[in-house]
Design a protein around this motif. Sequence first.
Motif, PDB file in Angstrom:
ATOM      1  N   ARG A 221      28.806 -22.722   0.742  1.00 32.62           N
ATOM      2  CA  ARG A 221      27.976 -21.657   1.313  1.00 32.62           C
ATOM      3  C   ARG A 221      26.529 -22.101   1.460  1.00 32.62           C
ATOM      4  NH1 ARG A 221      30.841 -18.251  -2.252  1.00 32.62           N
ATOM      5  NH2 ARG A 221      29.051 -18.261  -3.678  1.00 32.62           N
ATOM      6  N   ALA A 227      30.462 -23.422  12.104  1.00 34.25           N
ATOM      7  CA  ALA A 227      31.917 -23.552  12.228  1.00 34.25           C
ATOM      8  C   ALA A 227      32.255 -24.232  13.546  1.00 34.25           C
ATOM      9  CB  ALA A 227      32.567 -22.179  12.164  1.00 34.25           C
ATOM     10  N   THR A 260      31.115 -24.708  18.893  1.00 35.32           N
ATOM     11  CA  THR A 260      30.295 -24.709  17.690  1.00 35.32           C
ATOM     12  C   THR A 260      29.587 -23.367  17.588  1.00 35.32           C
ATOM     13  OG1 THR A 260      29.938 -27.087  17.884  1.00 35.32           O
ATOM     14  CG2 THR A 260      28.434 -25.877  16.458  1.00 35.32           C
ATOM     15  N   ARG A 262      27.795 -20.232  14.621  1.00 32.57           N
ATOM     16  CA  ARG A 262      27.515 -19.684  13.300  1.00 32.57           C
ATOM     17  C   ARG A 262      28.014 -18.237  13.185  1.00 32.57           C
ATOM     18  NH1 ARG A 262      24.257 -22.923  10.277  1.00 32.57           N
ATOM     19  NH2 ARG A 262      23.281 -24.658  11.401  1.00 32.57           N
ATOM     20  N   PRO A 264      31.613 -17.258  13.654  1.00 32.12           N
ATOM     21  CA  PRO A 264      33.021 -17.517  13.980  1.00 32.12           C
ATOM     22  C   PRO A 264      33.844 -16.244  14.188  1.00 32.12           C
ATOM     23  CG  PRO A 264      32.537 -18.051  11.690  1.00 32.12           C
ATOM     24  CD  PRO A 264      31.224 -17.841  12.359  1.00 32.12           C
ATOM     25  N   VAL A 282      40.172 -23.158  13.246  1.00 29.36           N
ATOM     26  CA  VAL A 282      38.788 -22.907  12.828  1.00 29.36           C
ATOM     27  C   VAL A 282      38.458 -23.835  11.672  1.00 29.36           C
ATOM     28  CG1 VAL A 282      37.143 -21.206  11.971  1.00 29.36           C
ATOM     29  CG2 VAL A 282      38.970 -20.498  13.547  1.00 29.36           C
ATOM     30  N   HIS A 283      37.411 -24.625  11.844  1.00 34.88           N
ATOM     31  CA  HIS A 283      36.974 -25.578  10.814  1.00 34.88           C
ATOM     32  C   HIS A 283      35.601 -25.139  10.303  1.00 34.88           C
ATOM     33  CE1 HIS A 283      40.076 -28.452  12.247  1.00 34.88           C
ATOM     34  NE2 HIS A 283      39.762 -27.961  13.424  1.00 34.88           N
ATOM     35  N   THR A 284      35.545 -24.716   9.054  1.00 38.89           N
ATOM     36  CA  THR A 284      34.252 -24.368   8.445  1.00 38.89           C
ATOM     37  C   THR A 284      33.767 -25.548   7.616  1.00 38.89           C
ATOM     38  OG1 THR A 284      35.420 -23.365   6.581  1.00 38.89           O
ATOM     39  CG2 THR A 284      34.811 -21.907   8.411  1.00 38.89           C
TER      40      THR A 284
END
Length: 301
Positions: A221, A227, A260, A262, A264, A282-284
Motif C-alpha cells: 500500500r 495498477a 495503466t 490508479r 482500477p 488486473v495486476h496491482t
Amino acid sequence: MSARAIEVVDLTMTYGDLRAVDGVSLEVGEGEFVGILGPNGAGKTTTLETIEGLRRPDSGSVTVLGQPVWPRNSALLPRIGVQLQASSFFERLTAREQIHTFASLYGVGPAAADEWMTRVGLDDKADTRVEQLSGGQAQRLSIACALVHDPDVVFLDEPTAALDPQARRNLWDLLSGLNDSGRTVVLTTHYMDEAEVLCDRVAIMDHGRILRFDSPAALIRGLDAPARITVAPGQLTLDQGRALSGVDDAIEAPEGVVLTTRQPATVVSQLADADHLDGVRVHTGTLEDVFLELTGREYRA
C-alpha cells in the motif's frame, strides 16, 4: 504485539572495512512469522546467524525468548531450531540415520524422527546416503533435522532454495502449520511470493540496514504503484482504452491492450459495462515492486 520472542537492539557486525550489519534493531512477537529480504550481500545471513548466537556481535544486544544469545547460551539450544544456508551432515550415514542422530542429541526418540521424514516427503529416501540425495532432498532433510526437537523458535536461511515448485508449496504448508501452532518463525528468502504468502511482517534490508519493516500488505500500500489492466486481444482497441475514464496510459502488447490506472475499480466497471471483461487481468503492486523500489535494480554479484 504479543510478548517478544526476539529483541535486537542496535546490532553491528564488521569485517575489516565492511560494515555487514549496521545498527539493526527489530522485535519479533511470539508466534509471529517474519521474513528478512534483501539483495546478495545485504547482511541477511549475518544478522540471522548473530541472532542465533553463532556469531559474536561487535556491538548491540540480542535476546531470544528473554535470554541473551551471547556468550553462547546452552539453555536456549533445545528451544531453537536452525537450518543454515549451507548444511553439513555426518559422513556415510543414510537419511534416516542422520535425523535419528540429530534427534538423539536432543533426547528425541526415533519415532518422532521418522514422523519428520514423512512430513518432508523423504520416506522413500530413508535408506539413501546423504551424499546420494539430490540438492532438494538434502535441503528437505536439513529442515527436518532443524525441526525434529519441536523448537519454540525456528530460523530458516533460504529454506526453499533448490526445491522444485511442488516441494516448495508443500514446504509452505508445513511452515504455515508450524506457525499456526504458535511457534515463532524467522526466515530469509529471495522469493517474494514466498514472503508475501507466509510472513506476518517483512524486513527489507540493504547495505546492512533495515529499510522497511511491516506487513506485506502495508508495504505494498505504501508503494502507491499504479495498477495494470490487461485486456485480451480483440476485446478493446487502443483508442477505446485511452478514452476510458481513469486511464493514465494505454499501450498495445502481445497479450492485448495494457491500461495503466490508479482507479482500477472505475476502469474495470467501464469494461464490464461495455462487455469487455473476457480475459481481463488486473495486476496491482507486489512485494517485488516494493523490494525493487527500495533496493534498486542493479545487478548484485
